[in-house]
Design a protein around this motif. Sequence first.
Motif, PDB file in Angstrom:
ATOM      1  N   TYR A 112      -1.402  -4.711   7.100  1.00 50.10           N
ATOM      2  CA  TYR A 112      -2.490  -4.458   6.168  1.00 50.10           C
ATOM      3  C   TYR A 112      -2.751  -5.676   5.287  1.00 50.10           C
ATOM      4  O   TYR A 112      -3.899  -6.077   5.081  1.00 50.10           O
ATOM      5  CB  TYR A 112      -2.183  -3.228   5.309  1.00 50.10           C
ATOM      6  N   MET A 113      -1.671  -6.259   4.742  1.00 54.57           N
ATOM      7  CA  MET A 113      -1.831  -7.428   3.873  1.00 54.57           C
ATOM      8  C   MET A 113      -2.511  -8.583   4.603  1.00 54.57           C
ATOM      9  O   MET A 113      -3.364  -9.266   4.041  1.00 54.57           O
ATOM     10  CB  MET A 113      -0.472  -7.884   3.315  1.00 54.57           C
ATOM     11  N   LEU A 114      -2.128  -8.808   5.862  1.00 53.41           N
ATOM     12  CA  LEU A 114      -2.740  -9.897   6.630  1.00 53.41           C
ATOM     13  C   LEU A 114      -4.217  -9.651   6.899  1.00 53.41           C
ATOM     14  O   LEU A 114      -4.981 -10.600   7.034  1.00 53.41           O
ATOM     15  CB  LEU A 114      -1.975 -10.103   7.942  1.00 53.41           C
ATOM     16  N   GLU A 115      -4.617  -8.385   6.980  1.00 56.87           N
ATOM     17  CA  GLU A 115      -6.018  -8.064   7.221  1.00 56.87           C
ATOM     18  C   GLU A 115      -6.891  -8.259   5.990  1.00 56.87           C
ATOM     19  O   GLU A 115      -8.030  -8.699   6.104  1.00 56.87           O
ATOM     20  CB  GLU A 115      -6.154  -6.611   7.700  1.00 56.87           C
ATOM     21  N   VAL A 116      -6.376  -7.928   4.803  1.00 49.25           N
ATOM     22  CA  VAL A 116      -7.230  -7.896   3.616  1.00 49.25           C
ATOM     23  C   VAL A 116      -6.972  -9.025   2.619  1.00 49.25           C
ATOM     24  O   VAL A 116      -7.802  -9.245   1.731  1.00 49.25           O
ATOM     25  CB  VAL A 116      -7.107  -6.536   2.878  1.00 49.25           C
ATOM     26  N   LEU A 117      -5.880  -9.741   2.739  1.00 46.43           N
ATOM     27  CA  LEU A 117      -5.545 -10.776   1.763  1.00 46.43           C
ATOM     28  C   LEU A 117      -5.514 -12.149   2.410  1.00 46.43           C
ATOM     29  O   LEU A 117      -5.218 -12.281   3.599  1.00 46.43           O
ATOM     30  CB  LEU A 117      -4.173 -10.486   1.132  1.00 46.43           C
ATOM     31  N   PRO A 118      -5.761 -13.198   1.624  1.00 48.65           N
ATOM     32  CA  PRO A 118      -5.593 -14.555   2.153  1.00 48.65           C
ATOM     33  C   PRO A 118      -4.108 -14.823   2.446  1.00 48.65           C
ATOM     34  O   PRO A 118      -3.229 -14.250   1.795  1.00 48.65           O
ATOM     35  CB  PRO A 118      -6.092 -15.462   1.025  1.00 48.65           C
ATOM     36  N   LEU A 119      -3.853 -15.688   3.414  1.00 48.70           N
ATOM     37  CA  LEU A 119      -2.486 -15.961   3.863  1.00 48.70           C
ATOM     38  C   LEU A 119      -1.582 -16.413   2.717  1.00 48.70           C
ATOM     39  O   LEU A 119      -0.425 -15.995   2.631  1.00 48.70           O
ATOM     40  CB  LEU A 119      -2.497 -17.009   4.980  1.00 48.70           C
ATOM     41  N   GLN A 120      -2.102 -17.238   1.818  1.00 48.03           N
ATOM     42  CA  GLN A 120      -1.286 -17.723   0.699  1.00 48.03           C
ATOM     43  C   GLN A 120      -0.813 -16.562  -0.175  1.00 48.03           C
ATOM     44  O   GLN A 120       0.338 -16.534  -0.611  1.00 48.03           O
ATOM     45  CB  GLN A 120      -2.076 -18.730  -0.133  1.00 48.03           C
ATOM     46  N   GLN A 121      -1.678 -15.592  -0.405  1.00 53.12           N
ATOM     47  CA  GLN A 121      -1.302 -14.442  -1.222  1.00 53.12           C
ATOM     48  C   GLN A 121      -0.300 -13.551  -0.479  1.00 53.12           C
ATOM     49  O   GLN A 121       0.611 -12.996  -1.088  1.00 53.12           O
ATOM     50  CB  GLN A 121      -2.539 -13.641  -1.617  1.00 53.12           C
ATOM     51  N   VAL A 122      -0.455 -13.420   0.826  1.00 51.68           N
ATOM     52  CA  VAL A 122       0.491 -12.641   1.628  1.00 51.68           C
ATOM     53  C   VAL A 122       1.876 -13.278   1.541  1.00 51.68           C
ATOM     54  O   VAL A 122       2.877 -12.599   1.308  1.00 51.68           O
ATOM     55  CB  VAL A 122       0.029 -12.531   3.095  1.00 51.68           C
TER      56      VAL A 122
END
Length: 183
Positions: A112-122
Amino acid sequence: MIEGLREAGVRGWSLLGLGGCVLMMAVALGLEHLGGLEPCPLCIFQRVAVMAAGVVFAVAALHDPKGRLGGAVYALLSLLAVAAGIGLAWRHLWLQSLPADQVPSCGPGLDYMLEVLPLQQVLSMVLNASGECAEISARFLGLSLPGWTLIGFVVLALVPLGLLWRSLRRRNGYRWPGVTPQD
């Protein structure tokens, strides 16, 4: 075996490292698919570090540079990937050592995080902790899986260090005692 390592070229050292990476991934995938253990986000990032080191080792084995610089570059690149894995496994162990009241709460799943957030934030969220990464799902000989992964990365680090040392000793003209130069 020691004599073989002394005279091994870039291809030999790289194949040894690649074999270590394949073994680490086989264990991880076996635990997941045969043992039913679901990997947490830090486990997945540790797998990425193993695969990155494996790719560098594979390219180095295929290229098999004869010069000192090529071996040193591959050694440093693979050491960088292995060092990242060591850092991730260390962080994972640290999370598992926290008292229960200090364990961060579980966040959303990695997919889910990879789908909705930028990679740096993940990356920031995963490294700043997730409650699921603090759970100890299995132990073997008293060590949790991140402990064994850390040991695997430390052993794997010996390969790029050996390759780097080989490149440096050739550069400085050092030879093993009792071994005649052949390169």
